[in-house]
Write a protein that holds these residues in place. Structure first.
Motif, PDB file in Angstrom:
ATOM      1  N   ILE B   4      24.695   5.431  28.541  1.00  0.00           N
ATOM      2  CA  ILE B   4      24.781   6.626  27.923  1.00  0.00           C
ATOM      3  C   ILE B   4      23.444   7.356  27.461  1.00  0.00           C
ATOM      4  O   ILE B   4      23.448   8.429  27.800  1.00  0.00           O
ATOM      5  N   LYS B   5      22.569   6.615  27.207  1.00  0.00           N
ATOM      6  CA  LYS B   5      21.129   6.778  26.902  1.00  0.00           C
ATOM      7  C   LYS B   5      20.655   7.572  27.641  1.00  0.00           C
ATOM      8  O   LYS B   5      19.649   8.770  27.718  1.00  0.00           O
ATOM      9  N   ASP B   6      20.609   6.996  29.088  1.00  0.00           N
ATOM     10  CA  ASP B   6      20.093   7.699  30.230  1.00  0.00           C
ATOM     11  C   ASP B   6      20.659   9.162  30.453  1.00  0.00           C
ATOM     12  O   ASP B   6      19.713  10.043  31.006  1.00  0.00           O
ATOM     13  N   VAL B   7      21.821   9.160  30.468  1.00  0.00           N
ATOM     14  CA  VAL B   7      22.433  10.423  30.751  1.00  0.00           C
ATOM     15  C   VAL B   7      22.014  11.413  29.643  1.00  0.00           C
ATOM     16  O   VAL B   7      21.635  12.428  30.061  1.00  0.00           O
ATOM     17  N   ALA B   8      21.996  10.908  28.465  1.00  0.00           N
ATOM     18  CA  ALA B   8      21.392  12.165  27.228  1.00  0.00           C
ATOM     19  C   ALA B   8      19.942  12.688  27.598  1.00  0.00           C
ATOM     20  O   ALA B   8      19.740  13.755  27.644  1.00  0.00           O
ATOM     21  N   LYS B   9      19.197  11.660  27.970  1.00  0.00           N
ATOM     22  CA  LYS B   9      17.593  11.811  28.242  1.00  0.00           C
ATOM     23  C   LYS B   9      17.539  12.920  29.396  1.00  0.00           C
ATOM     24  O   LYS B   9      16.872  13.818  29.380  1.00  0.00           O
ATOM     25  N   ALA B  11      19.865  14.938  30.543  1.00  0.00           N
ATOM     26  CA  ALA B  11      20.479  16.197  30.211  1.00  0.00           C
ATOM     27  C   ALA B  11      19.877  16.899  29.023  1.00  0.00           C
ATOM     28  O   ALA B  11      19.954  18.180  28.721  1.00  0.00           O
ATOM     29  N   GLY B  12      18.720  16.087  28.465  1.00  0.00           N
ATOM     30  CA  GLY B  12      18.160  16.743  27.266  1.00  0.00           C
ATOM     31  C   GLY B  12      18.950  17.016  26.066  1.00  0.00           C
ATOM     32  O   GLY B  12      18.778  17.939  25.153  1.00  0.00           O
ATOM     33  N   ALA B  39      24.065  15.562  35.002  1.00  0.00           N
ATOM     34  CA  ALA B  39      23.395  14.461  34.651  1.00  0.00           C
ATOM     35  C   ALA B  39      24.196  12.946  34.936  1.00  0.00           C
ATOM     36  O   ALA B  39      23.900  12.025  35.813  1.00  0.00           O
ATOM     37  N   ILE B  40      25.796  13.163  34.763  1.00  0.00           N
ATOM     38  CA  ILE B  40      26.600  12.090  35.051  1.00  0.00           C
ATOM     39  C   ILE B  40      26.612  11.790  36.267  1.00  0.00           C
ATOM     40  O   ILE B  40      26.390  10.874  37.040  1.00  0.00           O
TER      41      ILE B  40
END
Lengths: 329, 329
Positions: B4-9, B11-12, B39-40
Motif C-alpha cells: 500500500i505504501k508503494d501505491v501511496a508514493k 499517487a503522491g 496507481a493501483i
C-alpha cells in the motif's frame, strides 16, 4: 479465541518458551515441554496459520481453476492435485470457472488477494496476456500461455495419431473428427493436427466438426450429435471424438438410428476417465490420458517455481498416452 | 511485492488516503480518487486479504471435507457448494479424506490453523466427540453429530420407503438391501430402517447385505457383488442398492450370469448422479437426491452460524427425494 498468551499463562512460562516448543527451536527441558504441550491440549489451542503466513509471506495455498469439476476428467484431476499438494503441505482452493470469462478473472483476482502461493490453470477462457501479467507463480494444463510459463499436457499429437491410425487399420475410409473448440491455442488441438496428417498420409478422406465447450449432460451431447451431425453421419465409417462423453452419446445415437457399431461405424473417444472405466456396454475404444501423472507434475512444477522465488522456468512436461481397445472399433 | 505504501508514493498521497479510497470511507475528491485508482492499476496492486482477515478475524474460507471427490455424487456436491459459497464471497478449501481417520483429523486441524470460518463435513470417519469439541462452526451432511450441530440430509427414510414400495408393487416377494457401512449412526441408515418396515408391513421376506465403504471403480463394485452375493442372488427377485454404482455393477453381474433384468430380478439404486444420468443402457431405476438443494442448504446453514457468532443452532434440514423409473424394474 485462545491465544499463545493463554497457553503461556496456563503453563506458567513465557510466550517465547511456548513459541520455542511449537517451532522446535532452542533448548527446552523435558518438563517445560510437557507443561506447554499439556496446556496446548487442555486449551485446545491451534497456532494461527494466518498470522504465520503473514510473517513468512507464504500461505501454503494453491489456487486451482477448473472449467467444470463435475466432469469426470476434472474431478479425477482435482482428486490427484489435492493428493499431491497435501504431500507437500499445500492446501487447494478450488475455483470452478464453468468456462465463464468473468468468473475466471474474478477468481484470479481473489487468489491474488488471498496471497495464494501459486495457481494451477486448467480453465482457459482468457487471452494469454491476462495470465502473463499475473505476478504469482502459475502453471498451465494443456495450453501454452507464453515461453516463460510452464505447462503440463499429455501428448495430444500422439493421441491423435494413435486414434486415427487405429481407425484406418480397422478399415475406415472416410473419417470424421469431432474436435473441442478450436478458437484458443489449446494443446488439445494437436489431436486434430495429427488426425489431418495421418489421414493425408494414408489418403483417407476426412472432415472435422468443431465442438462446443464441454457438454456435461448426456442430453446436451446427444443433441449436439443429432443437430450438428445427424443425417451426415452416414458419410463416415469412423469417428474420432475429442472426449468420451461425446463418444458415448454418438454410440447411443448410432444405436437408435440402427447404425451398427463397430461394423458400420467405428468410434474412438478420448480421456479414459472414471465414467469410461465404469461403463461396460459399450466399452469405448479410447485414448487414455495419465491423469494422476499430469496432476502430480502440475503440483511439482508449481512447487519448483515457488522454491525458485517465482522465477518462471521453461518447464514443459508432456506425458504419453495409450490406446485402450474396447468394443466400438 | 507491491504494498500500500508503494501505491501511496506513486499517487503522491498518504497511506490513509489510499486506504480510504479502497474501503470507500471518508471524503475523497474525485481527482485524488482517480490518482489512487490509476496507481493501483499501474502497479497491479491487490490488497492483502490475509492481513485483512487477521484484522477482521474472518478468513472467508470454508473447509469442505468429502470422502471421495471422484465419486460423481460428491463431485456434484462440491460443484454446488462452491457455487453457493461464491455467491456470498466465500472460498472453499477442499479436503479429500478418502475415508481415512488420520487424514480427516489432520484436515480438521489444518482448517482450524488456517482459521477457516466454518467446516462442511461430508466425510464421517471419526467419533462424534471429535466434532463436538471443534471450536469452529460446523455443519454435517447425512449424520447427526449432536443436538447442537446442524445437519442437512435428504429424506433417507422416505427414499427407502419409495424404493421398497416400488419393488413390492412390481411384484417382488424376496427382497435384498445392499446397505452402506452401518457402523456409524449415519442418516443413510434410515433407508435400511424403512426397507425393513415396508417389507414387514407387506409380509415380504428380506435380507440385508452390509456394504463396504464407497467403492469407486467398477471392478471393486463388481467384485463386491460377486464375492458377497454371488450364487445367493438367485434367492432374491428384487434388490435395493445404497448407491447407483453398485446397482450398475449388479445389473452387469446379472447380465453376465443370464439373470434377466427386470423380468427375473428388479434393481433400484440411489443418488441419480451424473453417472446415472449419462448412462443409457440400462437406465437405472433409482432414488434421486436433490444434490443442488442439499449443497445450498449446507452453505447457508454454515453462514447462519457464522453470523450468529458461532452459536450453534438446531438447524435440521431434510429434503425430499424422488423415484426415477428406469428399465431395471
Amino acid at each position: 479465541m485462545v491465544g499463545i498468551k493463554d497457553v503461556a499463562k496456563k503453563a506458567g512460562v513465557s510466550v517465547t518458551t511456548v513459541s520455542r516448543v511449537m517451532n522446535n527451536r532452542g533448548y527446552i527441558g523435558d518438563q517445560t515441554r510437557k507443561k506447554v504441550e499439556d496446556a496446548i491440549k487442555e486449551l485446545n489451542y491451534s497456532p494461527n496459520q494466518i498470522a504465520r503466513s503473514l510473517q513468512s509471506n507464504q500461505s501454503y495455498i494453491f489456487g486451482l481453476i477448473v472449467p467444470e469439476i463435475r466432469h469426470p476428467f476434472f474431478s479425477e484431476m482435482v482428486h490427484w492435485i489435492e493428493y499431491y499438494a497435501s504431500l507437500i503441505n499445500y492446501k487447494i482452493i478450488i475455483c470452478n470457472s464453468v468456462n465463464d470469462k468473468e468468473k475466471e478473472s474474478g477468481y484470479l483476482k481473489m487468489l491474488k488477494e488471498h496471497r495464494a502461493d501459486g495457481v494451477i490453470m486448467c480453465s482457459h477462457t482468457l487471452e494469454t496476456d491476462v495470465y502473463k501479467k499475473l505476478t504469482i507463480p502459475i502453471v498451465s494444463f494443456d495450453r501454452i500461455i507464453s515461453t516463460d510459463i510452464p505447462y503440463v499436457a499429455s501428448d495430444n499429437y500422439h493421441g491423435g495419431e494413435l486414434a486415427t491410425q487405429h481407425l484406418i487399420k480397422k478399415g475406415c475410409k472416410r473419417l470424421l473428427h469431432i474436435a473441442g473448440p478450436l478458437n484458443f491455442e489449446m494443446l488439445s488441438n494437436r489431436r486434430y493436427d495429427a488426425f489431418q496428417v495421418v489421414c493425408s498420409r494414408h489418403q483417407v478422406e476426412w472432415d472435422v466438426l468443431e465442438g462446443a465447450n464441454i457438454n456435461l449432460t448426456f442430453e446436451d451431447n446427444y443433441r449436439f450429435v443429432e443437430e450438428k451431425l445427424g443425417d451426415n453421419l452416414i458419410n463416415y465409417d469412423g469417428v474420432f471424438c475429442s472426449n468420451d462423453l461425446i463418444a458415448y452419446a454418438l454410440s447411443m445415437y448410432a444405436k437408435k438410428n440402427k447404425i451398427n457399431v463397430p461394423d458400420d461405424l467405428k468410434i474412438v473417444g478420448y480421456d479414459y476417465n472414471s465414467f469410461t472405466k465404469t461403463l461396460q456396454s459399450p466399452r469405448l475404444t479410447t485414448i487414455k490420458q495419465p491423469i494422476e501423472t499430469l496432476a502430480k507434475q502440475l503440483v511439482y512444477s508449481l512447487q519448483k517455481q515457488i522454491e525458485n522465488k517465482g522465477k518462471r522456468g521453461a518447464d514443459r512436461s508432456i506425458y504419453d498416452v495409450e490406446l485402450i481397445e474396447g468394443d466400438t472399433t
